[in-house]
Design an enzyme around this catalytic site. Structure first.
Site, mmCIF file in Angstrom:
data_model
loop_
_atom_site.group_PDB
_atom_site.id
_atom_site.type_symbol
_atom_site.label_atom_id
_atom_site.label_comp_id
_atom_site.label_asym_id
_atom_site.label_seq_id
_atom_site.Cartn_x
_atom_site.Cartn_y
_atom_site.Cartn_z
ATOM 1 N N ARG A 138 0.811 -1.216 0.000
ATOM 2 C CA ARG A 138 0.000 0.000 0.000
ATOM 3 C C ARG A 138 0.849 1.273 0.000
ATOM 4 O O ARG A 138 0.456 2.296 0.570
ATOM 5 C CB ARG A 138 -0.976 -0.010 1.182
ATOM 6 C CG ARG A 138 -2.076 -1.049 1.016
ATOM 7 C CD ARG A 138 -3.114 -0.959 2.095
ATOM 8 N NE ARG A 138 -4.164 -1.957 1.880
ATOM 9 C CZ ARG A 138 -5.120 -2.231 2.762
ATOM 10 N NH1 ARG A 138 -5.170 -1.588 3.898
ATOM 11 N NH2 ARG A 138 -6.027 -3.148 2.505
ATOM 12 N N SER A 195 -10.519 1.448 3.621
ATOM 13 C CA SER A 195 -9.692 1.106 4.778
ATOM 14 C C SER A 195 -9.001 2.356 5.313
ATOM 15 O O SER A 195 -8.461 3.149 4.552
ATOM 16 C CB SER A 195 -8.638 0.070 4.392
ATOM 17 O OG SER A 195 -9.255 -1.128 3.972
ATOM 18 N N GLU A 261 -3.735 5.283 6.482
ATOM 19 C CA GLU A 261 -3.726 5.183 5.017
ATOM 20 C C GLU A 261 -4.661 6.212 4.389
ATOM 21 O O GLU A 261 -4.409 6.708 3.292
ATOM 22 C CB GLU A 261 -4.134 3.774 4.596
ATOM 23 C CG GLU A 261 -4.070 3.551 3.100
ATOM 24 C CD GLU A 261 -4.488 2.154 2.709
ATOM 25 O OE1 GLU A 261 -4.196 1.767 1.575
ATOM 26 O OE2 GLU A 261 -5.113 1.465 3.531
#
Length: 273
Positions: A138, A195, A261
């Site tokens: 990520r 997320s 994130e």
């Protein structure tokens, strides 16, 4: 946004970048808005959403403009017996997926497995090989771009060149449906920004949040989802402050480090975490 644009040509992209630089404005590439929460009020920045979605396939090599919807691309390629099924269920655009190296969990498959080159603009047009993009779980080098005069200057990812394996169409489509069903069973099947956290260690973020007893935590109208503890839900009239407060509460309660994130965009166009 104080300024908003939808570039559809390379000349448009150059103009947007130049405008942000000349006016000392942050340049924020929106994609489809996945993993992004904006502050309440007017964002003092130039926010752009690419209106570019051309796809060119030559055998197993596929050139995709960054504004292409990822889910649509996966389904279109399946009809050509090209297998990108492992990314099924991920929202957003191809450019956003490359920017954040979207994919499955820490031990899963991410889009960088298929990327061969990325074309982008940061004051000059550049093409870099996958090995130069700084991909990891990520993460990409594009997320760590320079800041000038305190203002974020994101590169504009314009096109991604992919190398995609072949597989019978029927098998690909079965795999897509299987993965979509799994996501429906394990993740909130409602509108969400995606997320929120990324674990620094080997334990998934949702497990750390769950172990701390924070599943279902609610601050204002933002709630940590009961179904999957790494998703923030708007259960009423949530504010930016609600969302930030939930993140801060999670960080206070968990001893292991967690990266945020989600992009929390402040009123001045900077990122809140």
């Amino acid at each position: 946004a104080r300024f908003f644009a939808e570039p559809s040509t390379r000349e448009d992209a150059e103009l947007c970048f130049r405008f942000s630089k000349e006016n000392n404005l942050p340049l924020i590439v929106l994609g489809s808005g996945s993993n992004t929460v904006f502050a309440d009020g007017v964002i003092e920045a130039l926010v752009i959403r690419l209106k570019t979605d051309k796809v060119e396939a030559d055998g197993n090599t596929v050139r995709v403009e960054a504004g292409k919807n990822l889910a649509m691309l996966i389904n279109e390629l399946a009809k050509k017996s090209l297998d990108l099924s492992q990314l099924a269920g991920i929202p957003g655009t191809v450019g956003g997926a490359a920017f954040g190296n979207a994919g499955q969990g820490p031990k899963g498959i991410w889009i960088d497995r298929y990327i061969r080159k990325v074309e982008f603009y940061d004051g000059a047009w550049k093409t870099v090989a996958r090995e130069e993009c700084g991909f990891s779980y990520r993460e990409s080098g594009f997320k760590k771009w320079k800041v000038e005069s305190g203002k974020w200057k994101a590169p504009i990812i314009w096109r991604v060149i992919l190398e995609i394996p072949s597989r019978p169409q029927a098998e690909i489509e079965r795999e897509i449906q299987s993965l979509l069903q799994k996501r429906i069973e394990t993740q909130p099947h409602i509108k969400t920004a995606g997320s929120c956290f990324k674990a620094v260690g080997d334990t998934p973020a949702w497990k750390l949040i769950d172990a701390a007893g924070l599943r279902g935590l609610k601050v204002g109208d933002v709630e940590i989802a009961e179904k999957h503890a790494n998703f923030l839900l708007n259960v009423g009239h949530a504010t930016y402050s609600d969302a930030k407060s939930v993140v801060e509460r999670v960080r206070e309660k968990i001893s292991e480090p967690l990266d945020v994130e989600m992009r929390f965009v402040e009123l001045n166009g900077s990122f809140g975490f």
